[in-house]
Design a protein around this motif. Structure first.
Motif, PDB file in Angstrom:
ATOM      1  N   GLY A  86      21.184  61.864  57.909  1.00  0.00           N
ATOM      2  CA  GLY A  86      22.271  61.231  58.640  1.00  0.00           C
ATOM      3  C   GLY A  86      23.536  62.060  58.596  1.00  0.00           C
ATOM      4  O   GLY A  86      23.567  63.176  58.075  1.00  0.00           O
ATOM      5  N   THR A  87      24.597  61.497  59.142  1.00  0.00           N
ATOM      6  CA  THR A  87      25.891  62.168  59.172  1.00  0.00           C
ATOM      7  C   THR A  87      26.957  61.237  58.626  1.00  0.00           C
ATOM      8  O   THR A  87      26.794  60.016  58.639  1.00  0.00           O
ATOM      9  CB  THR A  87      26.270  62.580  60.602  1.00  0.00           C
TER      10      THR A  87
ATOM     11  N   THR B  96      21.105  53.226  57.554  1.00  0.00           N
ATOM     12  CA  THR B  96      20.273  53.794  58.613  1.00  0.00           C
ATOM     13  C   THR B  96      19.173  54.713  58.099  1.00  0.00           C
ATOM     14  O   THR B  96      18.309  55.123  58.873  1.00  0.00           O
ATOM     15  CB  THR B  96      21.155  54.587  59.587  1.00  0.00           C
ATOM     16  N   GLU B  97      19.188  55.053  56.807  1.00  0.00           N
ATOM     17  CA  GLU B  97      18.185  55.952  56.239  1.00  0.00           C
ATOM     18  C   GLU B  97      17.260  55.168  55.304  1.00  0.00           C
ATOM     19  O   GLU B  97      17.623  54.095  54.811  1.00  0.00           O
ATOM     20  CB  GLU B  97      18.858  57.091  55.470  1.00  0.00           C
TER      21      GLU B  97
ATOM     22  N   PRO C 260      23.817  56.803  55.133  1.00  0.00           N
ATOM     23  CA  PRO C 260      23.647  58.237  55.400  1.00  0.00           C
ATOM     24  C   PRO C 260      24.227  59.087  54.272  1.00  0.00           C
ATOM     25  O   PRO C 260      25.257  58.755  53.685  1.00  0.00           O
ATOM     26  CB  PRO C 260      24.436  58.447  56.701  1.00  0.00           C
TER      27      PRO C 260
ATOM     28  N   SER D 276      16.664  64.323  53.086  1.00  0.00           N
ATOM     29  CA  SER D 276      17.031  65.388  54.010  1.00  0.00           C
ATOM     30  C   SER D 276      17.164  66.714  53.273  1.00  0.00           C
ATOM     31  O   SER D 276      16.643  67.736  53.721  1.00  0.00           O
ATOM     32  CB  SER D 276      18.356  65.044  54.705  1.00  0.00           C
TER      33      SER D 276
ATOM     34  N   ASP E 251      24.809  49.679  58.444  1.00  0.00           N
ATOM     35  CA  ASP E 251      25.100  51.074  58.137  1.00  0.00           C
ATOM     36  C   ASP E 251      24.032  51.690  57.252  1.00  0.00           C
ATOM     37  O   ASP E 251      24.136  52.852  56.884  1.00  0.00           O
ATOM     38  CB  ASP E 251      26.475  51.194  57.467  1.00  0.00           C
TER      39      ASP E 251
END
Length: 379
Positions: free
Chosen positions: A333-334, A354-355, A271, A312, A352
């Motif tokens: 993500g964050t 996730t993107e 993220p 993003s 981890d």
């Protein structure tokens, strides 16, 4: 050192649980990561007074990302190492208990009785010789076990101390991302290559329903523009760095779970990972496109487009000329919480990541395999 410690060491050595080499030492990896994060924190302070603040903050974010990756790897190795030693202990618990019972019985016996042998003086002498030969080996084993137990204690201390280091690192990289966004919005010194025709670009967006159609139309809008020759871009073939740190999920024309094939690379990233341009290029388009999320389309040379989809945030304006390594956006993500980060570290793998960033390279209105340009090893 206890007799039980000596027995545990013998079991460990028999099962191949030996001290780690320098190449896989989690303690060294974690300490190196901490140093990298400390250096990144100093770089963030220095970036405030840097002449090219965007470049300084870009390098700072990369330093933070490198340090966090190293820290995660160190914690992963530490957790695996500690678990492997504990598994050996648990697996041999019954055997160790039986041996300890025998040795404790010997310890409770009077020393004078231990010096006697049922077969008489000759047996006693032979037993003494055997004990004298075994004692140095047992001492060496005990010392090796002491190192093992100290390693377990160190691994536990590393994992406990990692929380503060990680919290500072995650906070620092987020501060650097925020500062980078502001620095880019304040930047006015980038040279423009051409002024975008907003009306034609809007019409192209409204009339296109595929990435291929949009890219082809975008290429036609750039005819006659002053761009670097293709030969200059081709000279870097096979050596370009990937725009983002991550893991390749799917390669050129490789089908996904639904059977869909795309003419590009799909990269799994963490993220908020920073995305940069691998070569000097002009921004041809930035913004949302179809179902690809935010898209950045760069033109490194005439008749060549580099498509980065799935971001993003995107940086820059259409027509700006970027240097190699310039930031073009952030993944979604964050920022993960400390506990989640450490939990994923223990599990390992890419949990981890996730993107996803989609990379497509087009030449002459046709996609080509980006792996050949980025030096990605094929299976």
């Amino acid at each position: 050192m206890t007799l039980r410690a000596g027995l545990l060491l013998c079991v460990l050595l028999a099962l191949g649980v030996t001290p780690l080499s320098a190449e896989t030492d989690p303690e060294r990896t974690a300490r190196r990561a901490a140093q990298m994060l400390d250096q990144a924190a100093l770089a963030l302070k220095d970036a405030d007074g840097a002449r090219d603040r965007v470049s300084a903050l870009t390098q700072t974010i990369k330093a933070y990302e490198e340090g966090l990756v190293a820290l995660r790897e160190g914690m992963r190795r530490a957790a695996i190492r500690e678990q492997s030693i504990r598994l050996v202990f648990d697996a041999q618990q019954d055997e160790i208990s039986r041996l300890l019972g025998v040795l404790q019985t010997m310890q409770r016996a009077p020393e004078t009785m231990l010096l006697l042998h049922p077969s008489g003086p000759l047996g006693t002498a032979r037993s003494g010789m055997i004990i004298s030969e075994v004692t140095p080996a047992l001492q060496a084993d005990a010392e090796r076990l002491r190192d093992q137990l100290e390693e377990v204690a160190l691994l536990r201390a590393l994992q406990e101390s990692a929380e503060d280091t990680l919290a500072n690192g995650l906070s620092g990289v987020q501060d650097a991302r925020t500062a980078l966004s502001k620095a880019i919005s304040d930047r006015t010194d980038l040279p423009p290559r051409f002024a975008a025709d907003s009306e034609k670009l809007r019409a192209l967006l409204e009339s296109t329903d595929t990435l291929e159609g949009f890219a082809s139309g975008l290429t036609s809008l750039s005819e006659g523009r002053d761009l670097p020759p293709l030969e200059q871009f081709t000279a870097n073939k096979g050596t370009l760095p990937l725009p983002v740190r991550g893991t390749i999920l799917r390669r050129f024309d490789e089908a996904d779970a639904a059977g869909i094939r795309r003419p590009g690379l799909l990269i799994a990233t963490r993220p908020l990972a920073l995305v940069t341009t691998p070569v000097p290029a002009t921004i041809r388009y930035r913004g949302p496109l179809l179902d690809y999320g935010n898209v950045m389309i760069l033109e490194p040379a005439g008749d060549t487009l580099l498509v980065l989809a799935g971001l993003s945030d995107v940086y820059g304006e259409v027509g700006e000329v970027l240097s190699a390594g310039a930031p073009v956006g952030l993944m979604g993500g964050t920022n993960p919480k400390v506990g989640v980060f450490l939990g994923n570290s223990a599990k390992g793998g890419g949990s981890d990541h996730t993107e996803t960033l989609y990379i497509e390279l087009r030449q002459g209105n046709a996609p080509v395999d980006p792996a050949e340009w980025f030096g990605v090893i094929k299976d």
